[in-house]
Design an enzyme around this catalytic site. Structure first.
Site, PDB file in Angstrom:
ATOM      1  CE  LYS A 180      -2.062   2.955   1.920  1.00 18.40           C
ATOM      2  NZ  LYS A 180      -1.912   4.362   1.521  1.00 18.40           N
ATOM      3  CD  GLU A 255      13.067   0.421   9.695  1.00 17.60           C
ATOM      4  OE1 GLU A 255      13.634   1.470  10.036  1.00 17.60           O
ATOM      5  OE2 GLU A 255      13.547  -0.706   9.884  1.00 17.60           O
ATOM      6  CB  CYS A 289      13.002   8.622   8.745  1.00 17.18           C
ATOM      7  SG  CYS A 289      14.037   7.569   7.733  1.00 17.18           S
ATOM      8  CD  GLU A 385       9.933  12.527  11.974  1.00 17.19           C
ATOM      9  OE1 GLU A 385       8.769  12.134  12.137  1.00 17.19           O
ATOM     10  OE2 GLU A 385      10.813  11.857  11.407  1.00 17.19           O
TER      11      GLU A 385
HETATM   12  P1  NAD Z   1       1.991   8.179   7.826  1.00 12.07           P
HETATM   13  O1  NAD Z   1       2.097   7.305   9.001  1.00 12.07           O
HETATM   14  O2  NAD Z   1       0.994   9.257   7.807  1.00 12.07           O
HETATM   15  O3  NAD Z   1       1.713   7.314   6.509  1.00 12.07           O
HETATM   16  C1  NAD Z   1       2.544   6.234   6.129  1.00 12.07           C
HETATM   17  C2  NAD Z   1       1.716   5.222   5.381  1.00 12.07           C
HETATM   18  O4  NAD Z   1       0.757   4.663   6.272  1.00 12.07           O
HETATM   19  C3  NAD Z   1       0.928   5.780   4.189  1.00 12.07           C
HETATM   20  O5  NAD Z   1       0.970   4.827   3.139  1.00 12.07           O
HETATM   21  C4  NAD Z   1      -0.482   5.862   4.755  1.00 12.07           C
HETATM   22  O6  NAD Z   1      -1.477   5.778   3.758  1.00 12.07           O
HETATM   23  C5  NAD Z   1      -0.514   4.642   5.645  1.00 12.07           C
HETATM   24  N1  NAD Z   1      -1.531   4.659   6.700  1.00 12.07           N
HETATM   25  C6  NAD Z   1      -2.125   5.723   7.296  1.00 12.07           C
HETATM   26  N2  NAD Z   1      -2.984   5.309   8.244  1.00 12.07           N
HETATM   27  C7  NAD Z   1      -2.938   3.964   8.263  1.00 12.07           C
HETATM   28  C8  NAD Z   1      -3.572   2.951   9.055  1.00 12.07           C
HETATM   29  N3  NAD Z   1      -4.454   3.265  10.007  1.00 12.07           N
HETATM   30  N4  NAD Z   1      -3.259   1.662   8.813  1.00 12.07           N
HETATM   31  C9  NAD Z   1      -2.361   1.329   7.870  1.00 12.07           C
HETATM   32  N5  NAD Z   1      -1.732   2.235   7.089  1.00 12.07           N
HETATM   33  C10 NAD Z   1      -2.012   3.539   7.284  1.00 12.07           C
HETATM   34  O7  NAD Z   1       3.469   8.751   7.625  1.00 12.07           O
HETATM   35  P2  NAD Z   1       3.940   9.824   6.564  1.00 12.07           P
HETATM   36  O8  NAD Z   1       3.588  11.168   7.050  1.00 12.07           O
HETATM   37  O9  NAD Z   1       3.509   9.423   5.200  1.00 12.07           O
HETATM   38  O10 NAD Z   1       5.531   9.602   6.590  1.00 12.07           O
HETATM   39  C11 NAD Z   1       6.366  10.382   7.359  1.00 12.07           C
HETATM   40  C12 NAD Z   1       6.858   9.608   8.557  1.00 12.07           C
HETATM   41  O11 NAD Z   1       7.529   8.438   8.120  1.00 12.07           O
HETATM   42  C13 NAD Z   1       7.875  10.381   9.364  1.00 12.07           C
HETATM   43  O12 NAD Z   1       7.609  10.220  10.734  1.00 12.07           O
HETATM   44  C14 NAD Z   1       9.190   9.701   8.996  1.00 12.07           C
HETATM   45  O13 NAD Z   1      10.202   9.839   9.953  1.00 12.07           O
HETATM   46  C15 NAD Z   1       8.765   8.294   8.807  1.00 12.07           C
HETATM   47  N6  NAD Z   1       9.721   7.547   7.971  1.00 12.07           N
HETATM   48  C16 NAD Z   1      10.524   6.602   8.576  1.00 12.07           C
HETATM   49  C17 NAD Z   1      11.478   5.921   7.832  1.00 12.07           C
HETATM   50  C18 NAD Z   1      12.396   4.909   8.476  1.00 12.07           C
HETATM   51  O14 NAD Z   1      13.025   4.157   7.753  1.00 12.07           O
HETATM   52  N7  NAD Z   1      12.514   4.869   9.794  1.00 12.07           N
HETATM   53  C19 NAD Z   1      11.608   6.197   6.467  1.00 12.07           C
HETATM   54  C20 NAD Z   1      10.785   7.153   5.902  1.00 12.07           C
HETATM   55  C21 NAD Z   1       9.835   7.828   6.662  1.00 12.07           C
END
Ligand code: NAD
Length: 482
Positions: A180, A255, A289, A385
């Site tokens: 997804k 992650e 991240c 963050e």
């Molecule tokens: P987010 O959690 O809003 O969304 C991430 C994904 O989760 C999207 O595909 C979204 O559609 C999906 N999602 C949302 N609600 C969901 C649910 N209830 N169940 C299942 N899936 C759901 O995060 P974002 O704003 O898109 O990304 C930014 C965050 O990601 C930051 O905190 C960043 O640090 C983190 N990040 C971490 C890494 C790592 O490797 N540690 C890498 C990249 C980004």
């Protein structure tokens, strides 16, 4: 001169069983170009029923894939890597158009994506078990078997590479996958999935279900027939995903975010420290991240470091990713507004930034690279963050305080150390609580090196050899010989 911002197709479907299909209820999502705010294309938005279809397709396609001789999986993954390389420019352009990042950064991420398939191609035929000595009466050995169907939830910040990061090892060991992608950036994943099939991956082994997080994402992570969830994204969503996975007794790898400290000691090469700081925080407009978002510099080096930093930041260009400016737009208007609120908070609590601070109100979601100096480590802008081009700078008096302040965060994804003193580098690396320590180079390491968080930055590790075992289960076979 801005290039035309067109993506390849006016409509994209779900990618299930090697076919492009509409959502069963016909719903779509608009995908925007963050440099202009214009709609690039529309993509089918998976319903719960579509997610279930994708999972059952994966279950049946996975059996044949898992039964393949490992070296055949190696060859298929190598062919995928090659096809991605042949389509590198096309993919980089898609990443830039839907995410906003500069083209040269997008090209680098596409190279990492291809390299990831290549790396795990090399692992597919080396997943060896152990032989355990139990004396003359027994033969005992272990076998690493695929889990079955693995679910992958991907964020928008590095969509093509983060798709590959967990999908490549899952495929290498014989799982079938359902992905997804984020609402904002589904086109890269859909395009790589098609390319994978052109390269020889059987239909149904890799399925992509774009859609809303709380609907399609939650339907996938709580589906009873998936066997593991890898989630990359925010901490808040990560908690929900983990709860769903655990209630189905599934493995979960998280992650999550970070607020990673970069410790600059007075013996460091300050020009290099500035160069690494700028790369660490302003790559992908800070939407990384592992960004170096929290600098702590020794009091004696502070003034010189900040002067050099301000000079370097003033040189950065801000503009559309297709023009390869240094800093592209943020991914969406909503995210730009969130970052703008943090800049306002910084002005109120710390004072004006020493450089930057302007948030565009014209076309596109641009935010100037911004540095706040004299930031107390307890302040919200040093603890939360921001996920944008906003850096905080604080100071420390000695090594002990540097480590204390560096560790004073609920996150523990990455930490960096700039020093010429080899003993200090190792001492500080030992004492910092983070999954990855960078010494004298931010973002050091690569596909081969484990990546993941301590504390609230996550559970488990991606990249490197051990990530293979995120996607296997261990069977012990004990045979009595007489
Ligand atoms: P987010 O959690 O809003 O969304 C991430 C994904 O989760 C999207 O595909 C979204 O559609 C999906 N999602 C949302 N609600 C969901 C649910 N209830 N169940 C299942 N899936 C759901 O995060 P974002 O704003 O898109 O990304 C930014 C965050 O990601 C930051 O905190 C960043 O640090 C983190 N990040 C971490 C890494 C790592 O490797 N540690 C890498 C990249 C980004």
């Amino acid at each position: 001169m801005a290039q035309a911002t067109t993506i390849e197709r006016e409509e994209y479907g779900l990618w299930i069983d090697g076919t492009d299909r509409p959502a069963d209820d016909g719903r779509t999502l608009a995908v925007e170009d963050p440099a202009t705010g214009e709609v690039l294309t529309h993509v089918a938005a998976a319903s719960e029923a579509d997610v279930s279809t994708a999972v059952s397709v994966a279950e049946s396609a996975g059996e044949e894939w898992a039964a393949r001789i490992p070296k055949e999986r190696t060859r298929t993954l190598l062919a995928i890597a090659e096809t991605i390389r042949e389509n590198a420019e096309r993919l980089a352009r898609i990443e830039t158009l839907e995410n906003g990042k500069p083209l040269s950064e997008a090209r680098g991420q596409v190279r990492r994506c291809a390299r990831h398939f290549e790396y795990y191609a090399g692992e597919a035929d080396k997943i060896e078990g152990d032989s355990i000595p139990l004396g003359d009466g027994y033969v005992d050995y272990t076998v690493h078997e695929p889990l079955g169907v693995t679910a992958h939830i991907v964020p928008w910040n590095v969509p093509i590479y983060l798709f590959a990061r967990s999908v490549a090892p899952a495929l290498a060991v014989g799982n079938a996958v359902v992905v997804k992608p984020a609402e904002e950036t589904p086109i890269g994943a859909l395009t790589v999935a098609r390319l994978a099939e052109e390269a020889g991956l059987p239909p149904g082994v890799l399925n992509v279900v774009p859609g809303d997080g709380v609907e399609a994402g939650a339907a996938l992570t709580s589906h009873p027939n998936i066997d593991c969830v890898t989630f990359t994204g925010s901490e808040a969503t990560g908690r929900e995903v983990a709860t769903a996975a655990v209630s189905n007794i599934n493995e979960v790898h998280l992650e999550l975010g970070g607020k990673s400290p970069l410790l600059v000691f007075p013996d460091a090469d300050l020009d290099r420290a500035v160069e690494e700081t700028v790369r660490g925080i302003f790559t992908n407009a800070g939407q990384v991240c592992s960004a170096s978002s929290r600098v702590l510099v020794h009091e004696d080096a502070h003034d010189e470091y900040v002067d050099l930093l301000v000079e370097a930041v003033k040189e950065l260009s801000v503009g559309p990713g297709v023009d390869d400016a240094d800093i592209g737009p943020l991914v969406s208007g909503e995210h730009r507004d969130r970052v703008a609120e943090y800049i306002d908070l910084g002005r109120k609590t710390v004072g004006d930034p020493v450089v930057g601070g302007d948030v565009g109100d014209g076309v596109g979601y641009f935010v100037e690279p911004t540095v706040f100096d004299g930031v107390d480590n307890d302040s919200r802008i040093a603890q939360e963050e921001i996920f944008g081009p906003v850096l905080t700078v604080g100071t420390f008096a000695d090594e002990t305080e540097a480590v204390e302040l560096g560790n004073d965060s609920r996150y523990g994804l990455v930490a960096g150390v700039m020093t010429r003193d080899v003993g200090r580098a190792h001492r500080v690396a030992r004492d910092l609580d983070a999954g990855q320590i960078y010494v004298n180079e931010w973002f050091a390491g690569g596909n081969e090196t484990p990546f993941g968080g301590y504390k609230e930055s996550g559970i488990g590790r991606e990249n490197g050899r051990q990530a293979i075992h995120n996607y296997t289960q261990l069977k012990n076979v004990c045979v009595r010989l007489d």
